[in-house]
Design a protein around this motif. Structure first.
Motif, PDB file in Angstrom:
ATOM      1  N   GLU A 129       0.834  -1.207   0.000  1.00 21.41           N
ATOM      2  CA  GLU A 129       0.000   0.000   0.000  1.00 21.41           C
ATOM      3  C   GLU A 129       0.865   1.252   0.000  1.00 21.41           C
ATOM      4  O   GLU A 129       0.613   2.192  -0.765  1.00 21.41           O
ATOM      5  N   LEU A 142      -1.682  -6.884  -3.413  1.00 22.11           N
ATOM      6  CA  LEU A 142      -1.340  -5.972  -2.318  1.00 22.11           C
ATOM      7  C   LEU A 142      -0.789  -6.818  -1.174  1.00 22.11           C
ATOM      8  O   LEU A 142      -1.535  -7.519  -0.490  1.00 22.11           O
ATOM      9  N   ASP A 166      -4.383  -2.388   2.777  1.00 19.87           N
ATOM     10  CA  ASP A 166      -5.764  -2.700   2.416  1.00 19.87           C
ATOM     11  C   ASP A 166      -6.143  -1.894   1.181  1.00 19.87           C
ATOM     12  O   ASP A 166      -5.763  -0.725   1.049  1.00 19.87           O
ATOM     13  N   TRP A 167      -6.900  -2.516   0.274  1.00 15.00           N
ATOM     14  CA  TRP A 167      -7.238  -1.842  -0.977  1.00 15.00           C
ATOM     15  C   TRP A 167      -8.098  -0.599  -0.743  1.00 15.00           C
ATOM     16  O   TRP A 167      -7.867   0.441  -1.352  1.00 15.00           O
ATOM     17  N   LEU A 182      -7.743  -7.990  -7.908  1.00 15.03           N
ATOM     18  CA  LEU A 182      -6.845  -7.240  -7.041  1.00 15.03           C
ATOM     19  C   LEU A 182      -6.733  -8.006  -5.734  1.00 15.03           C
ATOM     20  O   LEU A 182      -7.631  -7.966  -4.889  1.00 15.03           O
ATOM     21  N   GLY A 189      -5.584  -9.218  -2.013  1.00 13.96           N
ATOM     22  CA  GLY A 189      -5.270  -8.582  -0.749  1.00 13.96           C
ATOM     23  C   GLY A 189      -4.815  -9.607   0.259  1.00 13.96           C
ATOM     24  O   GLY A 189      -4.760 -10.813  -0.034  1.00 13.96           O
ATOM     25  N   SER A 247     -16.817  -2.285   2.058  1.00 12.40           N
ATOM     26  CA  SER A 247     -15.489  -2.872   2.210  1.00 12.40           C
ATOM     27  C   SER A 247     -15.514  -4.215   2.923  1.00 12.40           C
ATOM     28  O   SER A 247     -14.497  -4.867   3.040  1.00 12.40           O
TER      29      SER A 247
END
Length: 505
Positions: free
Chosen positions: A390, A414, A418-419, A441, A443, A496
């Motif tokens: 990040e 990532l 956190d995205w 994506l 995480g 989220s």
């Protein structure tokens, strides 16, 4: 009176008649073609809209259009791994005028795969069968098609797979296989490959105005052209080589071809503005010190750089993990070779870096691609199949916040952070014209899945995240959670958090 008339008549008979001489043909008057009276600027504008064959005809009837039209007939060298194509390259390089009009060099470096006769016969297909397959492919049911449509399509596909693939005679097949062997010998022979590389380097010395270099395999930098298909038509084969590191007889995909372009640009002293290469083996970076220094020098004037690397693939599209050499790639790139190559171009405006696979590990990390470098004019940045943290991602965006206008993230990992947190920080510093998220994506706990066709794919979330980045940056901007709640109302508490009951974020 009559006597006088008689005397005159007699005199006329004795006097020889004057013979008229035929008129000599006069020299033809030179007729100026109407276009010759136009300003040269207008002729340039006309040539832009004409086909090469039309320009060729125009050059025959106009003195003014002859030199101007030549610039639009050969603006690009299109090289294919075939003997005839290399002969054409040499002819063009030796032309005193046409060689000076070349501004782009396109190396379509696909090779025919090495096959035994029996395997080659199995994949031979006739033009009628290919047309039927393409037509059936156009009618492939969408993901939301009815069961009846899917069953109908499957029946047609099964029927086609059982039909004869071609109607060639044995004599035609023998002749075609001879062509196939000639093509593969020219492409795969080590001595031939070394000669080809030297010929490309030598030819580029005669193209002083080249500004763009493209090396394409597997339809990456460009879709396969009709010229490539026509070149290999006599071999009845459309099976192209893939990157297979276990086969030591095969060279790494696209390595010699990309290297020849870069070394040719270096030796010719070209100021190349755009380089598009893909798919090319990551081993292109694994050169000796002198060669790598020359490659870096050749890209020092770039404004547009696109690289997509192959990390090894098994034969016949076998995606088994055993066939991948990502571990070797990731370990080697930690030393900074990719970063050194990319940062050799200080004036980049568009940067695209990608890899083909990200399993069983990520091929590289963002910090090994860009380091702490800052490009003062960078407008477009695209990452594919690369890991990051990040902090590193946000730091890159912060360094380029004043110029960056387009951001593309495709299948990014990532490794920490956190995205949603990363997107919140990026939004407060970026003012983008376009933002695209693709693939998955990854995480630490959960990922965001934007892979079309995936069970977890949520187009609304993709649309919402991309919309979140539009407009001027502001430290007062709401969080991504709050934005999604207003942009795409949902009954869940926050976007989220993953709710497995309904598959929404």
């Amino acid at each position: 009176m009559a006597k006088n008339n008689t005397r005159h008549a007699a005199t006329d008979l004795r006097r020889p008649k004057a013979v008229r001489k035929p008129a000599l043909p006069s020299a033809p008057k030179s007729i100026d073609f109407p276009i010759d009276k136009l300003p040269a600027e207008l002729v340039h504008m006309i040539c832009v809209y004409l086909k090469p064959t039309e320009i060729a005809n125009l050059r025959l009837v106009s003195r003014l259009a002859a030199p101007i039209g030549l610039q639009y007939m050969v603006p690009e060298v299109h090289l294919i791994l075939a003997k005839d194509s290399f002969e054409q390259l040499k002819t063009l390089a030796e032309h005193p005028i046409a060689s000076k009009c070349v501004t782009s060099f396109f190396f379509e470096a696909d090779k025919l795969g090495l096959l035994l006769r029996k395997r080659w016969e199995h994949i031979v297909t006739g033009p009628q069968y290919i047309a039927q397959v393409e037509e059936l492919h156009m009618r492939h049911p969408c993901p939301h098609a009815s069961d009846r449509s899917v069953r109908t399509f499957n029946r047609e596909a099964s029927k086609m797979s059982a039909a004869p693939r071609h109607h060639y005679t044995e004599e035609q097949m023998d002749h075609a296989f001879e062509h196939y062997c000639d093509f593969t010998y020219f492409q795969q022979g080590s001595e031939e490959a070394a000669v080809q590389e030297k010929e490309v380097v030598e030819a580029m010395k005669h193209f002083p105005h080249v500004k763009e270099l493209t090396m394409s395999t597997q339809c990456c930098a460009r879709i396969r052209t009709s010229r490539l298909r026509k070149t290999f038509e006599p071999a009845f084969c459309t099976y192209y080589e893939i990157d297979n590191p276990r086969d030591t007889k095969l060279e790494p995909l696209g390595l010699r071809q990309m290297r020849s372009l870069l070394l040719g640009a270096y030796q010719a002293g070209l100021k190349v503005k755009a380089l598009h290469c893909g798919v090319v083996s990551w081993r292109i970076l694994k050169q000796d010190t002198e060669t790598f220094a020359r490659m870096r020098n050749s890209v020092s004037n770039l404004k547009n750089l696109r690289l997509e690397f192959a990390t090894g693939l098994g034969q016949d599209d076998d995606y088994s993990l055993e066939e991948l050499e990502i571990e070797s790639c990731a370990s080697y790139l930690e030393a900074g070779r990719l970063r050194d190559f990319v940062t050799a171009a200080p004036n980049l405006e568009h940067l695209r870096i990608g890899f083909q696979f990200n399993e069983p590990t990520w091929p590289t990390h963002l910090k090994y691609v860009v380091g702490e470098h800052h490009w003062p004019s960078l407008k477009t940045f695209e990452l594919k199949m690369i890991a990051t943290s990040e902090d590193d991602l946000v730091s890159f965006c912060s360094r380029h916040a004043s110029t960056l206008k387009s951001l593309y993230l495709s299948s990014i990992g990532l490794l920490d952070g956190d995205w949603f947190s990363a997107f919140n920080k990026m939004r407060k510093i970026l003012t983008l014209d376009s933002m695209v998220v693709l693939g998955r994506l990854e995480g630490l706990d959960e990922g965001l899945d934007f892979e079309v066709g995936s069970e977890e794919y949520c187009p609304e979330l993709k649309e919402g995240i991309e919309a979140y980045f539009m407009g001027p940056c502001s430290s007062d901007k709401s969080s991504l959670d709050e934005f999604l709640d207003s942009y795409l109302p949902n009954s869940d508490d926050t976007w989220s958090e993953w709710d497995s009951s309904d598959g929404w974020w």
